[in-house]
Design a protein around this motif. Sequence first.
Motif, PDB file in Angstrom:
ATOM      1  N   GLN A  24       4.250   4.147  13.575  1.00 45.79           N
ATOM      2  CA  GLN A  24       4.165   5.187  12.555  1.00 45.79           C
ATOM      3  C   GLN A  24       2.880   6.003  12.635  1.00 45.79           C
ATOM      4  O   GLN A  24       2.725   6.991  11.929  1.00 45.79           O
ATOM      5  N   ARG A  25       1.952   5.552  13.474  1.00 46.46           N
ATOM      6  CA  ARG A  25       0.668   6.222  13.646  1.00 46.46           C
ATOM      7  C   ARG A  25      -0.085   6.336  12.320  1.00 46.46           C
ATOM      8  O   ARG A  25      -0.647   7.382  11.984  1.00 46.46           O
ATOM      9  N   VAL A  26      -0.085   5.228  11.565  1.00 44.31           N
ATOM     10  CA  VAL A  26      -0.820   5.176  10.302  1.00 44.31           C
ATOM     11  C   VAL A  26      -1.553   3.838  10.228  1.00 44.31           C
ATOM     12  O   VAL A  26      -1.241   2.900  10.951  1.00 44.31           O
ATOM     13  N   SER A  27      -2.515   3.792   9.340  1.00 41.79           N
ATOM     14  CA  SER A  27      -3.258   2.556   9.105  1.00 41.79           C
ATOM     15  C   SER A  27      -2.811   1.942   7.784  1.00 41.79           C
ATOM     16  O   SER A  27      -2.740   2.627   6.764  1.00 41.79           O
ATOM     17  N   HIS A  28      -2.488   0.639   7.812  1.00 39.98           N
ATOM     18  CA  HIS A  28      -2.127  -0.091   6.604  1.00 39.98           C
ATOM     19  C   HIS A  28      -3.343  -0.860   6.099  1.00 39.98           C
ATOM     20  O   HIS A  28      -4.137  -1.382   6.896  1.00 39.98           O
ATOM     21  N   SER A  29      -3.476  -0.967   4.788  1.00 45.14           N
ATOM     22  CA  SER A  29      -4.602  -1.686   4.205  1.00 45.14           C
ATOM     23  C   SER A  29      -4.186  -2.304   2.880  1.00 45.14           C
ATOM     24  O   SER A  29      -3.474  -1.682   2.094  1.00 45.14           O
ATOM     25  N   ALA A  30      -4.614  -3.555   2.653  1.00 43.33           N
ATOM     26  CA  ALA A  30      -4.304  -4.247   1.405  1.00 43.33           C
ATOM     27  C   ALA A  30      -5.515  -5.066   0.981  1.00 43.33           C
ATOM     28  O   ALA A  30      -6.210  -5.655   1.822  1.00 43.33           O
ATOM     29  N   THR A  31      -5.760  -5.116  -0.330  1.00 43.22           N
ATOM     30  CA  THR A  31      -6.891  -5.849  -0.891  1.00 43.22           C
ATOM     31  C   THR A  31      -6.381  -6.915  -1.846  1.00 43.22           C
ATOM     32  O   THR A  31      -5.449  -6.690  -2.623  1.00 43.22           O
ATOM     33  N   TYR A  32      -6.995  -8.086  -1.783  1.00 37.31           N
ATOM     34  CA  TYR A  32      -6.673  -9.170  -2.719  1.00 37.31           C
ATOM     35  C   TYR A  32      -7.978  -9.755  -3.270  1.00 37.31           C
ATOM     36  O   TYR A  32      -8.875 -10.055  -2.486  1.00 37.31           O
ATOM     37  N   PRO A  33      -8.073  -9.891  -4.592  1.00 41.76           N
ATOM     38  CA  PRO A  33      -7.170  -9.420  -5.645  1.00 41.76           C
ATOM     39  C   PRO A  33      -7.178  -7.883  -5.713  1.00 41.76           C
ATOM     40  O   PRO A  33      -8.221  -7.258  -5.504  1.00 41.76           O
ATOM     41  N   SER A  34      -6.055  -7.304  -6.027  1.00 40.68           N
ATOM     42  CA  SER A  34      -5.920  -5.852  -5.986  1.00 40.68           C
ATOM     43  C   SER A  34      -6.593  -5.164  -7.166  1.00 40.68           C
ATOM     44  O   SER A  34      -6.906  -3.974  -7.097  1.00 40.68           O
ATOM     45  N   ASP A  35      -6.851  -5.920  -8.243  1.00 39.43           N
ATOM     46  CA  ASP A  35      -7.430  -5.314  -9.443  1.00 39.43           C
ATOM     47  C   ASP A  35      -8.926  -5.577  -9.571  1.00 39.43           C
ATOM     48  O   ASP A  35      -9.502  -5.450 -10.643  1.00 39.43           O
ATOM     49  N   ILE A  36      -9.567  -5.951  -8.456  1.00 40.80           N
ATOM     50  CA  ILE A  36     -10.976  -6.331  -8.517  1.00 40.80           C
ATOM     51  C   ILE A  36     -11.857  -5.086  -8.626  1.00 40.80           C
ATOM     52  O   ILE A  36     -11.517  -4.010  -8.132  1.00 40.80           O
ATOM     53  N   SER A  37     -13.014  -5.240  -9.284  1.00 37.72           N
ATOM     54  CA  SER A  37     -13.968  -4.140  -9.365  1.00 37.72           C
ATOM     55  C   SER A  37     -14.814  -4.103  -8.105  1.00 37.72           C
ATOM     56  O   SER A  37     -14.809  -5.018  -7.292  1.00 37.72           O
TER      57      SER A  37
END
Length: 349
Positions: free
Chosen positions: A239-252
């Motif tokens: 897809q020529r894109v970068s995926h990114s995920a953060t855990y926990p997602s609601d962190i400051s």
Amino acid sequence: MTNGTALPDASNIHIKKTRLSESGTFSLTLPVEASSPYWFDPDVGTFELPIEVYLGFLPHGQEEGTQPYSLLFGGVVDHAHYTPAGNKVVVSGRDRSARLIERELSGKSFLNFTASDAISQLATEVGLTPDVDTTSGLVGQFYQYEHKAHGLRSMHRFQTAWDFCVGMQRRYGYDLWVDGNTLYFKAPDENSEILYLNWKQADSETKYPVSSVWNLGLSRRVAYSDGTAVTVSAWDARQRVSHSATYPSDISAAGLGYAYTAAVGTTLDECAALARQKYNETMAHARTLSMNVHPSLSISPRQRVTIQGTGTSFDGVPYTVDEVIFSVNGPRIAQSITLRNRSNLKDAS
């Protein structure tokens, strides 16, 4: 015991078993009788010298041989040092993960293999029996459209079979270990029975341990707090894109942030799962417990343990045994363990 032959009683025994992607190791000293051929000096062409260490505790008043022995360690001898003048031999070695460590993977591609299929194949190739939980996803999928076919054989150059298995263990968050002739690659068991240990402070009149736990140490990394977060990113070549995920997602943004790069082709959902896994692996080191326990206590890596009696926030938490060290030095027998919290820390809090 080696190849079914009982050996003399050993001394200066040191055995280390761990869940941290390492081989279990041993070293011990054995007396040598004035006979030949010696068991530790096998014929030329012998590529593996097996050894098993057994342990038994004899209750007071009972004769030797009336109580069963239990297997403490099974593996192979890597090194033997014999001193004829002292009539003793010092041997050391590893469990049979050594077979995977000694096998280089040049020429392997695992194209369109799942991790479980690849690990099962490697175990079989080195003579181990695989006991492997099924995984989803193709570990070689990226390479079929990002590299030319002739480049597949250099994919694991200078990597051993154990390196590959450890990489899959870290990718999926599974437990990886070898016991006897079996290679295990298993999802962590969060429902196994918990061993409860109680610690009690010795009073002024009782200086010796008053419970099955002593030399207890509780360590905290203060920086690992509720503000810690982990981000995992990956490039999607299709897809020529970068995926990114953060855990926990609601962190400051106020706490510590850790960033990891996943393999090319990792999907967004896989990035999210990896971020959660990496978070738990990082936060496991926020609290570490070390202690001595009674040597007759049967305990092993991956077992779940809860400590009580310290009066701190360490009490009542289900920890995982990361390491067990068993030693015999003269009349002294000791067993020490290291514990960390490897459950889903964020959900538990």
